[in-house]
Design a protein around this motif. Structure first.
Motif, PDB file in Angstrom:
ATOM      1  N   TYR A  14      64.929  70.800  54.308  1.00  0.00           N
ATOM      2  CA  TYR A  14      65.580  70.272  55.515  1.00  0.00           C
ATOM      3  C   TYR A  14      64.627  70.436  56.697  1.00  0.00           C
ATOM      4  CZ  TYR A  14      69.541  68.985  58.466  1.00  0.00           C
ATOM      5  OH  TYR A  14      70.383  68.336  59.325  1.00  0.00           O
ATOM      6  N   SER A  15      64.012  69.357  57.103  1.00  0.00           N
ATOM      7  CA  SER A  15      62.933  69.397  58.110  1.00  0.00           C
ATOM      8  C   SER A  15      63.405  69.928  59.454  1.00  0.00           C
ATOM      9  CB  SER A  15      62.331  67.998  58.279  1.00  0.00           C
ATOM     10  OG  SER A  15      61.784  67.536  57.068  1.00  0.00           O
ATOM     11  N   ALA A  16      64.661  69.683  59.809  1.00  0.00           N
ATOM     12  CA  ALA A  16      65.142  70.082  61.130  1.00  0.00           C
ATOM     13  C   ALA A  16      65.113  71.595  61.319  1.00  0.00           C
ATOM     14  CB  ALA A  16      66.570  69.562  61.348  1.00  0.00           C
ATOM     15  N   SER A  31      61.801  72.475  63.058  1.00  0.00           N
ATOM     16  CA  SER A  31      61.397  71.634  64.189  1.00  0.00           C
ATOM     17  C   SER A  31      61.577  72.301  65.548  1.00  0.00           C
ATOM     18  CB  SER A  31      62.179  70.318  64.170  1.00  0.00           C
ATOM     19  OG  SER A  31      63.563  70.567  64.300  1.00  0.00           O
ATOM     20  N   THR A  32      62.073  73.548  65.580  1.00  0.00           N
ATOM     21  CA  THR A  32      62.197  74.302  66.830  1.00  0.00           C
ATOM     22  C   THR A  32      61.161  75.417  66.812  1.00  0.00           C
ATOM     23  OG1 THR A  32      64.560  73.825  67.029  1.00  0.00           O
ATOM     24  CG2 THR A  32      63.711  75.714  68.263  1.00  0.00           C
ATOM     25  N   ARG A  71      56.988  63.556  69.294  1.00  0.00           N
ATOM     26  CA  ARG A  71      58.239  63.985  68.662  1.00  0.00           C
ATOM     27  C   ARG A  71      59.039  64.936  69.540  1.00  0.00           C
ATOM     28  NH1 ARG A  71      56.357  66.752  63.399  1.00  0.00           N
ATOM     29  NH2 ARG A  71      58.602  67.152  63.250  1.00  0.00           N
ATOM     30  N   GLU A  87      70.898  78.626  64.773  1.00  0.00           N
ATOM     31  CA  GLU A  87      71.166  78.286  66.163  1.00  0.00           C
ATOM     32  C   GLU A  87      71.825  79.424  66.937  1.00  0.00           C
ATOM     33  OE1 GLU A  87      70.177  75.689  67.838  1.00  0.00           O
ATOM     34  OE2 GLU A  87      69.193  74.868  66.067  1.00  0.00           O
ATOM     35  N   SER A 143      58.229  70.479  59.147  1.00  0.00           N
ATOM     36  CA  SER A 143      59.155  69.784  60.042  1.00  0.00           C
ATOM     37  C   SER A 143      59.096  68.273  59.889  1.00  0.00           C
ATOM     38  CB  SER A 143      58.871  70.166  61.496  1.00  0.00           C
ATOM     39  OG  SER A 143      57.634  69.623  61.940  1.00  0.00           O
ATOM     40  N   VAL A 162      61.035  63.908  62.632  1.00  0.00           N
ATOM     41  CA  VAL A 162      62.151  64.700  63.156  1.00  0.00           C
ATOM     42  C   VAL A 162      61.845  65.148  64.587  1.00  0.00           C
ATOM     43  CG1 VAL A 162      63.466  66.837  62.887  1.00  0.00           C
ATOM     44  CG2 VAL A 162      62.807  65.515  60.876  1.00  0.00           C
ATOM     45  N   GLN A 222      72.340  76.016  59.519  1.00  0.00           N
ATOM     46  CA  GLN A 222      72.126  75.561  60.887  1.00  0.00           C
ATOM     47  C   GLN A 222      72.803  76.499  61.878  1.00  0.00           C
ATOM     48  OE1 GLN A 222      70.254  72.737  61.431  1.00  0.00           O
ATOM     49  NE2 GLN A 222      70.287  73.066  63.635  1.00  0.00           N
ATOM     50  N   MET A 267      61.492  67.339  67.920  1.00  0.00           N
ATOM     51  CA  MET A 267      61.152  68.755  68.009  1.00  0.00           C
ATOM     52  C   MET A 267      61.616  69.355  69.331  1.00  0.00           C
ATOM     53  SD  MET A 267      57.286  68.811  66.410  1.00  0.00           S
ATOM     54  CE  MET A 267      57.338  70.592  66.123  1.00  0.00           C
ATOM     55  N   ARG A 268      61.909  70.652  69.278  1.00  0.00           N
ATOM     56  CA  ARG A 268      62.179  71.438  70.478  1.00  0.00           C
ATOM     57  C   ARG A 268      61.044  72.454  70.608  1.00  0.00           C
ATOM     58  NH1 ARG A 268      68.136  73.777  70.069  1.00  0.00           N
ATOM     59  NH2 ARG A 268      67.429  74.198  67.941  1.00  0.00           N
TER      60      ARG A 268
END
Length: 466
Positions: free
Chosen positions: A147-149, A152-153, A215, A112, A182, A186, A108, A188-189
């Motif tokens: 890990y779906s997150a 998600s961006t 989402r 990020e 994603s 979860v 992560q 989303m961005r």
């Protein structure tokens, strides 16, 4: 033995050693080619030694590999041995034994801290640090995919001019696969940047993201024309379309012949806490009416005053306003609205002559304001300075409102972009003094161009003397 015979014997012995070393290196090369295949597979599958005995045997192999590397003189064979040594040592690396939750946290942070977090889709390629993590080994790949997150961006950047063929089908399919990874719940961005001049040239992947609107938690959208976004959201306004959306930035670049109202996302009344807009009309301010909105950033606001806007957002804590354009008599509204605003940042719109016209602060009180930043444009002559101070930024009226509000400012920053301080030293200094005169802020909270006012004055005087 003569010196000549000694040299000849030494040369024969050297050739014998070279021949023996060459034969040894040739044998080692074949051995280590097989070892490389073996340990590469172990590394990819994270086949680490789990027992003490296995770790002891691996360390013994590492010692032997290092010894062979020291004795071998053939450069090609040494490269092969070095690769095997690296793979063997990596199997004992502590990171291979990290628990899944800690490894996920590291992933992560890697994603990020990227300049473009998440996945970036362009017509010719798709990129992102998450892909790099999936290439290291099978265990990392499984961790990243599970890990779906991590998926998600998503950003879509479409800067292809009209007439250029659409993106390859496989690029669209790849983004669709990322969306599927994603998950279904979860948040989303989303970032969409399109410079297309027609709806027909918008990429086919955008509707795929629009289909996930339920989402969206954060969205930054930028189009050339406002009507383009309306064509992407053909549904009727409903709170069910954006139930999670907390942070929205919407920009469009061409103001000609457009109605800045009728924003399909805002009309769904998402639970926004942060909002950024290119243009907002006072007549359309009702659509952003919200008790949850805390941060508002506007490039342009057209209306009589800011009173109605602040009334529509009673819990607004931070307002950034680059340009205010008066559309009527500022004396028309007599209702005083006491805002909960804590932070105010005004000015800085050079494309619109930095206009924050007189009347912006009519019928407004700011009793809780603690932070203020004002940006003045780079001006040419004395007359322009006076116009900026008195009219274009309406600073006199703002200072009057601040004093009447009896607020206690903690931080005030005045930004003045001046091309040549030597040309207008007294005028620059006079503007700063006039701005801070009688403002309810202490010396330790007074700044010019992010420098303490006293230090800024010293630097200005030093510049003048040079």
């Amino acid at each position: 033995m003569s010196m000549a015979n000694f040299r000849r014997q030494s040369q024969l012995y050297s050739k014998h050693l070279d021949s023996a070393n060459s034969q040894m290196c040739s044998s080692l090369e074949a051995t280590y080619q097989a070892l490389y295949t073996e340990f590469l597979a172990k590394s990819r599958h994270n086949d680490i030694p789990n027992s003490t005995a296995d770790r002891v045997r691996l360390r013994a192999l590492i010692d032997q590999t290092r010894s062979d590397l020291e004795t071998c003189s053939e450069s090609a064979t040494r490269v092969q041995i070095s690769k095997v040594l690296e793979l063997q040592e990596s199997l004992l690396a502590p990171i291979r034994t990290l628990p899944s939750d800690i490894l996920t946290e590291i992933f992560q942070l890697v994603i990020e801290t990227s300049s473009n977090p998440g996945i970036t889709w362009k017509p010719t390629k798709i990129s992102g640090r998450i892909f790099l993590l999936t290439w290291i080994c099978f265990s990392w790949r499984d961790e990243a995919l599970s890990y779906s997150a991590f998926w998600s961006t998503i950003a879509v950047v479409h800067d292809v001019p009209p007439g250029v063929p659409p993106s390859p089908t496989e690029m669209t399919a790849l983004l669709n696969e990322c969306i599927m990874r994603s998950g279904v719940s979860v948040p989303m961005r989303i970032r969409i940047f399109s410079y297309s001049s027609t709806d027909e040239s918008l990429p086919a992947v955008i509707p795929m993201l629009v289909a996930q609107a339920h989402r969206w938690r954060q969205a930054a959208l930028s189009f050339r024309y406002l009507h383009q976004i309306k064509s992407l959201f053909p549904f009727k306004p409903s709170s069910s379309h954006f139930p999670l959306l907390e942070d929205l930035s919407f920009q469009f670049r061409d103001y000609a012949h457009v109605d800045p109202g009728q924003n399909p996302i805002l009309e769904c009344h998402p639970p926004l806490q942060k909002l950024g807009l290119s243009l907002l009309l006072e007549s359309y301010a009702d659509v952003i009416s919200s008790r949850s909105l805390k941060v508002l950033k506007l490039d342009r606001y057209r209306g009589v005053s800011l009173a109605r806007l602040l009334r529509m957002c009673p819990r607004l804590e931070s307002l950034t306003l680059r340009s205010f354009e008066s559309t009527g008599n500022p004396k028309a509204s007599k209702t005083i609205y006491r805002s909960s605003l804590l932070t105010l940042d005004i000015g800085g719109d050079y494309d619109n002559d930095n206009k924050v016209e007189y009347g912006a602060w009519n019928s407004v009180m700011l009793p809780k304001l603690i932070k203020l930043e004002v940006t003045l444009p780079d001006l040419i002559d004395h007359q322009d300075w006076e116009m900026a101070f008195e009219a274009r930024t309406s600073l006199s009226k703002l200072r009057e409102v601040i004093k009447q509000s009896k607020c206690a400012l903690q931080h005030v920053n005045l930004i003045m972009y001046v091309a040549d301080y030597k040309k207008w030293p007294q005028l620059t200094l006079g503007t700063a003094n006039k701005f801070f005169e009688d403002l309810p802020v202490k010396a330790e909270g007074s700044f010019v161009e992010n420098k303490l006012l006293a230090e800024w004055k010293e630097d200005l005087e030093s510049t003048i003397r040079l």
